[in-house]
Design a protein around this motif. Structure first.
Motif, PDB file in Angstrom:
ATOM      1  N   LYS A 138       8.244  -5.075   6.985  1.00 38.66           N
ATOM      2  CA  LYS A 138       8.643  -4.738   8.341  1.00 38.66           C
ATOM      3  C   LYS A 138       9.940  -5.427   8.760  1.00 38.66           C
ATOM      4  O   LYS A 138      10.567  -5.026   9.738  1.00 38.66           O
ATOM      5  N   ASN A 139      10.323  -6.467   8.034  1.00 39.67           N
ATOM      6  CA  ASN A 139      11.545  -7.195   8.368  1.00 39.67           C
ATOM      7  C   ASN A 139      12.119  -7.855   7.116  1.00 39.67           C
ATOM      8  O   ASN A 139      12.192  -9.081   7.025  1.00 39.67           O
ATOM      9  N   TYR A 162       4.310   0.819  -4.634  1.00 40.09           N
ATOM     10  CA  TYR A 162       5.407   0.275  -3.833  1.00 40.09           C
ATOM     11  C   TYR A 162       5.329  -1.249  -3.783  1.00 40.09           C
ATOM     12  O   TYR A 162       4.276  -1.860  -4.001  1.00 40.09           O
ATOM     13  N   CYS A 163       6.457  -1.854  -3.471  1.00 42.27           N
ATOM     14  CA  CYS A 163       6.537  -3.309  -3.341  1.00 42.27           C
ATOM     15  C   CYS A 163       7.630  -3.655  -2.347  1.00 42.27           C
ATOM     16  O   CYS A 163       8.439  -2.814  -1.952  1.00 42.27           O
ATOM     17  N   VAL A 164       7.656  -4.914  -1.954  1.00 45.19           N
ATOM     18  CA  VAL A 164       8.782  -5.477  -1.215  1.00 45.19           C
ATOM     19  C   VAL A 164       9.283  -6.649  -2.046  1.00 45.19           C
ATOM     20  O   VAL A 164       8.487  -7.402  -2.612  1.00 45.19           O
ATOM     21  N   THR A 199       0.840  -1.192   0.000  1.00 47.70           N
ATOM     22  CA  THR A 199       0.000   0.000   0.000  1.00 47.70           C
ATOM     23  C   THR A 199       0.883   1.253   0.000  1.00 47.70           C
ATOM     24  O   THR A 199       2.112   1.166   0.122  1.00 47.70           O
ATOM     25  N   ASP A 200       0.261   2.403  -0.108  1.00 46.10           N
ATOM     26  CA  ASP A 200       1.017   3.655  -0.034  1.00 46.10           C
ATOM     27  C   ASP A 200       1.665   3.830   1.335  1.00 46.10           C
ATOM     28  O   ASP A 200       2.627   4.601   1.475  1.00 46.10           O
ATOM     29  N   GLU A 201       1.147   3.118   2.339  1.00 46.06           N
ATOM     30  CA  GLU A 201       1.732   3.156   3.686  1.00 46.06           C
ATOM     31  C   GLU A 201       2.834   2.105   3.827  1.00 46.06           C
ATOM     32  O   GLU A 201       3.374   1.921   4.916  1.00 46.06           O
ATOM     33  N   LYS A 202       3.136   1.416   2.722  1.00 41.58           N
ATOM     34  CA  LYS A 202       4.204   0.409   2.665  1.00 41.58           C
ATOM     35  C   LYS A 202       3.926  -0.784   3.578  1.00 41.58           C
ATOM     36  O   LYS A 202       4.813  -1.345   4.200  1.00 41.58           O
ATOM     37  N   GLU A 203       2.653  -1.162   3.584  1.00 45.71           N
ATOM     38  CA  GLU A 203       2.208  -2.399   4.222  1.00 45.71           C
ATOM     39  C   GLU A 203       1.802  -3.364   3.112  1.00 45.71           C
ATOM     40  O   GLU A 203       1.433  -2.954   2.021  1.00 45.71           O
ATOM     41  N   ARG A 258      14.250  -5.766   0.135  1.00 39.58           N
ATOM     42  CA  ARG A 258      13.981  -4.388   0.545  1.00 39.58           C
ATOM     43  C   ARG A 258      12.646  -3.901  -0.003  1.00 39.58           C
ATOM     44  O   ARG A 258      12.070  -4.514  -0.902  1.00 39.58           O
ATOM     45  N   VAL A 259      12.204  -2.778   0.521  1.00 40.95           N
ATOM     46  CA  VAL A 259      11.039  -2.057   0.008  1.00 40.95           C
ATOM     47  C   VAL A 259      11.528  -1.067  -1.037  1.00 40.95           C
ATOM     48  O   VAL A 259      12.573  -0.440  -0.862  1.00 40.95           O
ATOM     49  N   LEU A 260      10.798  -0.937  -2.134  1.00 38.46           N
ATOM     50  CA  LEU A 260      11.176   0.069  -3.123  1.00 38.46           C
ATOM     51  C   LEU A 260       9.971   0.538  -3.906  1.00 38.46           C
ATOM     52  O   LEU A 260       8.898  -0.081  -3.891  1.00 38.46           O
TER      53      LEU A 260
END
Length: 273
Positions: free
Chosen positions: A134-135, A209-211, A91-95, A182-184
């Protein structure tokens, strides 16, 4: 600037690629071969009493019905198998996006893979791993604990990305190859292409965004098996096979891997007249 390799005919394409190419009849043949290699490796490791570790994509996905059918038919136990999925949208909140979202890779794997395998054969949930925003470092921890990845399966994106390792012209090949999970932010060209395939072109509804697992985890796998079968893969494959190693086209950085191959269809191998 014109890139001659984009216009190689079939004979030129297979003559001296920097990544070994296996030309197969059609999409089904590519997917069947991928599924067969998955099943055979698991059977081999099971016979040795060893665990199997794969990095797996959601794209391509055509291999999974063949894999599931064979696992169920031959009663292949996955109890000692780990699937590390390549990536997930955020999401835009990087979840993580919800599993119920039509784009969720976690949801896809639950519905189309794990949920289709006989319960007595499927691996425990803790062995079905996705990179976690988150990890993200947990991916490397798992790989280290298990002693490495046996095979990384995947495809190639429009700008040469493997998983969601988007091109970065500011980095050297060596720097890019050390990028971990990583998140990017997803590039606009990747969002555009994926929106065509997954949302009928609804670009505005594609996640930003994605992980992802990193090139570090991918390049360290014992074997790398890629598959390409779409119309725009014609140029992607030619760039991967003949372009210079560069973070501008990340898959090119795998050219020196000791055990890599790229399965393509006759459709991809042949340019339209």
């Amino acid at each position: 600037m014109k890139h001659d390799y984009y216009y190689y005919d079939r004979q030129e394409l297979v003559s001296n690629p920097k990544i070994p190419l296996i030309v197969m009849e059609d999409n089904a043949t590519v997917f069947q071969a991928m599924a067969e290699e998955m099943a055979e490796e698991i059977k081999r490791k099971n016979a040795l009493g060893e665990h199997t570790v794969f990095i797996c994509p959601v794209g391509p996905v055509g291999q999974y019905p063949y894999f599931v059918e064979r696992v169920n038919r031959e009663k292949i136990s996955l109890k000692n198998v780990w699937f590390i999925n390549m990536d997930e949208y955020l999401t835009d909140e990087k979840e993580w996006i919800e599993k119920e979202h039509r784009l969720s890779f976690r949801g896809f794997m639950d519905r189309r893979v794990y949920g289709q395998i006989l319960p007595e054969l499927v691996m425990p949930e803790e062995q079905r791993i996705f990179p976690d925003p988150k990890n993200p470092g947990y991916i490397q921890e798992v790989i280290d604990r298990l002693g490495g990845v046996d095979i990384c399966f995947g495809g190639i994106g429009i700008n040469g990305h493997v998983a969601f390792n988007e091109a970065d012209d500011s980095m050297t090949p060596e720097e890019f190859l050390q990028l971990p999970a990583r998140v990017l932010e997803i590039s606009r060209e990747t969002r555009a292409v994926n929106s065509i395939g997954d949302l009928n072109g609804a670009l505005d509804d594609m996640p930003h965004y994605c992980v992802t697992v990193g090139m570090k985890e991918i390049a360290s796998a014992g074997k790398i098996r890629l598959g390409c079968f779409r119309d725009w893969h014609r140029s992607v494959v030619r760039h991967a096979a003949y372009g210079e190693r560069s973070a501008h086209f990340p898959v090119s950085l795998l050219q020196g891997h000791p055990d890599i191959s790229l399965r393509i269809t006759e459709f991809v191998a042949n340019l339209p007249e």
